[in-house]
Design an enzyme around this catalytic site. Sequence first.
Site, PDB file in Angstrom:
ATOM      1  N   GLU A 256       0.839  -1.204   0.000  1.00 16.46           N
ATOM      2  CA  GLU A 256       0.000   0.000   0.000  1.00 16.46           C
ATOM      3  C   GLU A 256       0.876   1.256   0.000  1.00 16.46           C
ATOM      4  O   GLU A 256       1.873   1.327   0.723  1.00 16.46           O
ATOM      5  CB  GLU A 256      -0.883  -0.015   1.252  1.00 16.46           C
ATOM      6  N   LYS A 310      -9.786   2.632  -2.985  1.00 19.89           N
ATOM      7  CA  LYS A 310     -10.211   2.019  -1.727  1.00 19.89           C
ATOM      8  C   LYS A 310     -11.596   2.514  -1.326  1.00 19.89           C
ATOM      9  O   LYS A 310     -11.894   3.705  -1.420  1.00 19.89           O
ATOM     10  CB  LYS A 310      -9.188   2.356  -0.636  1.00 19.89           C
ATOM     11  N   CYS A 359      -5.270  -2.819   2.741  1.00 17.65           N
ATOM     12  CA  CYS A 359      -5.112  -2.817   4.201  1.00 17.65           C
ATOM     13  C   CYS A 359      -6.400  -3.185   4.940  1.00 17.65           C
ATOM     14  O   CYS A 359      -6.761  -4.355   5.026  1.00 17.65           O
ATOM     15  CB  CYS A 359      -4.576  -1.471   4.663  1.00 17.65           C
TER      16      CYS A 359
END
Length: 441
Positions: A256, A310, A359
């Site tokens: 990430e 995301k 994540c």
Amino acid sequence: MKLKLNFLPYFSFIPKKLNTNSIIFKIIKVFFIAILLSNSIYLSFFENIFTQTISPFLAIWGLVLLLKSKTSKQYFWIGFFVGILWFWWIGLSSIYFNLNYLVPIIPIIIGFIYGLLFRLCYLLKFDFLRLCGIFCISFIHPLGFDWFNWGIFTVYGFFDPSYRGIICIFLIAYFIYEGYISRYYKIAIVLILFFSGFQYNEKQAQTLNLNYKLINTNISQDQKFLQENLKSNSDILIQDILQAINEKKELVILPETAFAFDLKNTKYELMLKELSYKITIITGAFHVEKEHTYNSTYIFKKGNVYILNKHFLVPFGEEIPFFKDLTKKYFLKNIEEFSKGPIQSKYKLDNQIITNAICYEATKEQNYQNSQIIIALSNNAWFNNSSEYKLQQLLMKFYASKYGVSVYHATNGKENIVILPKKLLSKDWKNLSKEIFNDKK
């Protein structure tokens, strides 16, 4: 004839003369129960066949001792310490916002919240209902934060990694505790529940067809986004990609925000496009579009770039869910909030459908439903020297086992990991027994 639970004292080594009514002893007692209910997280640092075997039984012991607690205060303090043992690390991220004083305050607040939840469960009149209440805490997700999940009890041991296994663990604890059933009925019920919750099958998951390499970086959070470090860190990543090409890899996966800036229209985007003719590249970076900033996954393939944004954002880390003006004025003055992408992003690699996860998203159950392969990118440097990444891995293992999904996890700050559905522990014991007997021969 009733079974007396003399084999389940709090501490068998406690001297008889010790005052069990002292405050110190009571604190030790509730803390010990909290440790039992958190054992999966901390035993995962010493993962082997023995710790895997005992872990769910320690959890059962903790639940039995919880039921033996007969005051609301005891329930509160057990919940308080459980909250801290599971989530003490959350406050560490405040260091990087110059809010060091919040490091001890945040765990105390979290402990207080879970203490209240446990105490509310005590208000239920019957022990069975109290245990049901404790079970249901797993479904309470404040601000969408769903990392408190009893499912981690089934990641290790003989129990099936599903709600069947979890429910049987809770029921076993209840019937061991229950004092109104005869010894032989109790043994029979516990055995029936054990074999009802037993894992009999291994789920098979698809694995990547491509020859891949997971890149692991170890850049501290206080250095990662400094302007003077961006070029040197990015150049190292390019060298890692070139190394993967030399190793004849077909796919390279970076963590990430490996490139800690907006990649679009930069020289590194051009370099990655050029390299993508030789290898498919998946990396994390920022993406700015029409005044919206996204935490994104970039996929470079045959000179083309695809960007997946995301969706599940970390409360007070990537978005401010409420009191925005107040929070920005007094606490998170320099925070830049992210915008949300689609709820589940997918892409295709070598005719395989891949689910993207960044994540926090890698621990979301929704991303495991209707998925076969997940490629996850994380930056665990936010919570360095903590148990955060172990809890993250346990949640990923639980969902991967429950839904039959493989997870390829590239990280900054902690080790990479490839997660497959849970194997039968009984097989491991059988293989170990064979090795022992063969050595003796």
